[in-house]
Design a protein around this motif. Sequence first.
Motif, PDB file in Angstrom:
ATOM      1  N   MET A   1      -0.170   5.829  -9.088  1.00  0.00           N
ATOM      2  CA  MET A   1      -1.563   5.626  -9.483  1.00  0.00           C
ATOM      3  C   MET A   1      -2.335   6.865  -9.091  1.00  0.00           C
ATOM      4  O   MET A   1      -2.142   7.406  -8.026  1.00  0.00           O
ATOM      5  CB  MET A   1      -2.091   4.376  -8.805  1.00  0.00           C
ATOM      6  N   GLY A   2      -3.233   7.285  -9.945  1.00  0.00           N
ATOM      7  CA  GLY A   2      -3.975   8.519  -9.759  1.00  0.00           C
ATOM      8  C   GLY A   2      -5.180   8.391  -8.849  1.00  0.00           C
ATOM      9  O   GLY A   2      -5.068   8.142  -7.660  1.00  0.00           O
ATOM     10  N   THR A   3      -6.336   8.531  -9.410  1.00  0.00           N
ATOM     11  CA  THR A   3      -7.563   8.608  -8.640  1.00  0.00           C
ATOM     12  C   THR A   3      -7.995   7.248  -8.092  1.00  0.00           C
ATOM     13  O   THR A   3      -7.493   6.208  -8.513  1.00  0.00           O
ATOM     14  CB  THR A   3      -8.701   9.139  -9.534  1.00  0.00           C
ATOM     15  N   LEU A   4      -8.957   7.315  -7.188  1.00  0.00           N
ATOM     16  CA  LEU A   4      -9.530   6.096  -6.635  1.00  0.00           C
ATOM     17  C   LEU A   4     -10.155   5.261  -7.741  1.00  0.00           C
ATOM     18  O   LEU A   4     -10.033   4.034  -7.752  1.00  0.00           O
ATOM     19  CB  LEU A   4     -10.574   6.434  -5.567  1.00  0.00           C
ATOM     20  N   GLN A   5     -10.795   5.910  -8.707  1.00  0.00           N
ATOM     21  CA  GLN A   5     -11.407   5.182  -9.821  1.00  0.00           C
ATOM     22  C   GLN A   5     -10.349   4.437 -10.634  1.00  0.00           C
ATOM     23  O   GLN A   5     -10.581   3.305 -11.051  1.00  0.00           O
ATOM     24  CB  GLN A   5     -12.206   6.129 -10.734  1.00  0.00           C
ATOM     25  N   ASP A   6      -9.196   5.058 -10.858  1.00  0.00           N
ATOM     26  CA  ASP A   6      -8.103   4.380 -11.573  1.00  0.00           C
ATOM     27  C   ASP A   6      -7.621   3.159 -10.784  1.00  0.00           C
ATOM     28  O   ASP A   6      -7.360   2.104 -11.361  1.00  0.00           O
ATOM     29  CB  ASP A   6      -6.926   5.336 -11.800  1.00  0.00           C
ATOM     30  N   PHE A   7      -7.523   3.339  -9.475  1.00  0.00           N
ATOM     31  CA  PHE A   7      -7.096   2.250  -8.603  1.00  0.00           C
ATOM     32  C   PHE A   7      -8.097   1.099  -8.672  1.00  0.00           C
ATOM     33  O   PHE A   7      -7.724  -0.069  -8.820  1.00  0.00           O
ATOM     34  CB  PHE A   7      -6.961   2.781  -7.171  1.00  0.00           C
ATOM     35  N   TYR A 131      -1.952  -2.073  -5.291  1.00  0.00           N
ATOM     36  CA  TYR A 131      -2.822  -2.446  -4.180  1.00  0.00           C
ATOM     37  C   TYR A 131      -1.975  -2.771  -2.950  1.00  0.00           C
ATOM     38  O   TYR A 131      -2.287  -2.332  -1.843  1.00  0.00           O
ATOM     39  CB  TYR A 131      -3.676  -3.651  -4.574  1.00  0.00           C
ATOM     40  N   HIS A 132      -0.908  -3.538  -3.148  1.00  0.00           N
ATOM     41  CA  HIS A 132      -0.054  -3.951  -2.029  1.00  0.00           C
ATOM     42  C   HIS A 132       0.611  -2.749  -1.361  1.00  0.00           C
ATOM     43  O   HIS A 132       0.882  -2.790  -0.161  1.00  0.00           O
ATOM     44  CB  HIS A 132       0.993  -4.959  -2.494  1.00  0.00           C
ATOM     45  N   GLN A 133       0.849  -1.687  -2.124  1.00  0.00           N
ATOM     46  CA  GLN A 133       1.437  -0.486  -1.531  1.00  0.00           C
ATOM     47  C   GLN A 133       0.422   0.242  -0.642  1.00  0.00           C
ATOM     48  O   GLN A 133       0.803   0.961   0.272  1.00  0.00           O
ATOM     49  CB  GLN A 133       1.942   0.444  -2.628  1.00  0.00           C
ATOM     50  N   ARG A 134      -0.859   0.030  -0.910  1.00  0.00           N
ATOM     51  CA  ARG A 134      -1.908   0.696  -0.135  1.00  0.00           C
ATOM     52  C   ARG A 134      -2.412  -0.150   1.035  1.00  0.00           C
ATOM     53  O   ARG A 134      -2.858   0.390   2.038  1.00  0.00           O
ATOM     54  CB  ARG A 134      -3.096   1.033  -1.030  1.00  0.00           C
ATOM     55  N   ARG A 135      -2.425  -1.474   0.877  1.00  0.00           N
ATOM     56  CA  ARG A 135      -2.957  -2.361   1.914  1.00  0.00           C
ATOM     57  C   ARG A 135      -2.034  -3.573   2.031  1.00  0.00           C
ATOM     58  O   ARG A 135      -1.792  -4.248   1.053  1.00  0.00           O
ATOM     59  CB  ARG A 135      -4.368  -2.805   1.559  1.00  0.00           C
ATOM     60  N   ASP A 136      -1.574  -3.849   3.237  1.00  0.00           N
ATOM     61  CA  ASP A 136      -0.633  -4.944   3.450  1.00  0.00           C
ATOM     62  C   ASP A 136      -1.383  -6.245   3.717  1.00  0.00           C
ATOM     63  O   ASP A 136      -1.712  -6.570   4.864  1.00  0.00           O
ATOM     64  CB  ASP A 136       0.309  -4.618   4.607  1.00  0.00           C
ATOM     65  N   LEU A 137      -1.638  -6.987   2.654  1.00  0.00           N
ATOM     66  CA  LEU A 137      -2.345  -8.263   2.788  1.00  0.00           C
ATOM     67  C   LEU A 137      -1.522  -9.292   3.557  1.00  0.00           C
ATOM     68  O   LEU A 137      -2.076 -10.230   4.133  1.00  0.00           O
ATOM     69  CB  LEU A 137      -2.718  -8.812   1.404  1.00  0.00           C
TER      70      LEU A 137
END
Length: 188
Positions: A1-7, A131-137
């Motif tokens: 995933m690219g930019t924060l906006q894309d995310f 999202y899960h790769q960035r934050r571990d819910l």
Amino acid sequence: MGTLQDFQKLVIANAKDAKGLKVGEKAPDFVLPNALGDSISLSESLKSGPVILKFYRGEWCPLCNLDLREVQQYMGQIKKFNATVMAISPQKPDDALSMTQKNELEFEVLSDSDQKVIQAYHLQFDPGEDYHQRRDLLLLNGDGSKTLPVPATFIIGQNRTIIAAHVEANYTERMSPEDIITFLERTI
């Protein structure tokens, strides 16, 4: 995933089906633990006036913290309508205590760690693999799930009818305290 906006766009797209309950529907009653582990009931809270119910993602969410701190700044005006504010997240009571203390909140911060209330209000969604790769819910949510609530605000009348609702897949947009007060002035 690219930019924060894309995310952000991807997370918002994944939340689009979590529409929430609508104005005119009955708000499901609940009993949830607050930051100290005491049981708080919607129906009991409604006995003194309307309830402003704010669903948020968790104490780790900067936008949620800003939103709840902003509501805190307007508590004096909100109390003039005998209204009660409650905030609900999928975190454990200990995390609710952290949120309450960190933001010096004078309203109840409740733990819906099994997300049954979040589900009952039709707010639960899976933000997606990126999202899960960035934050571990799994570590952040009380039940170890990978889902979140769409941030939402409901104003609930004393008969448990939803009289105002703001449910937005775009987690950066929230119902402002000014909008809450304007609504209360017009209807209460």
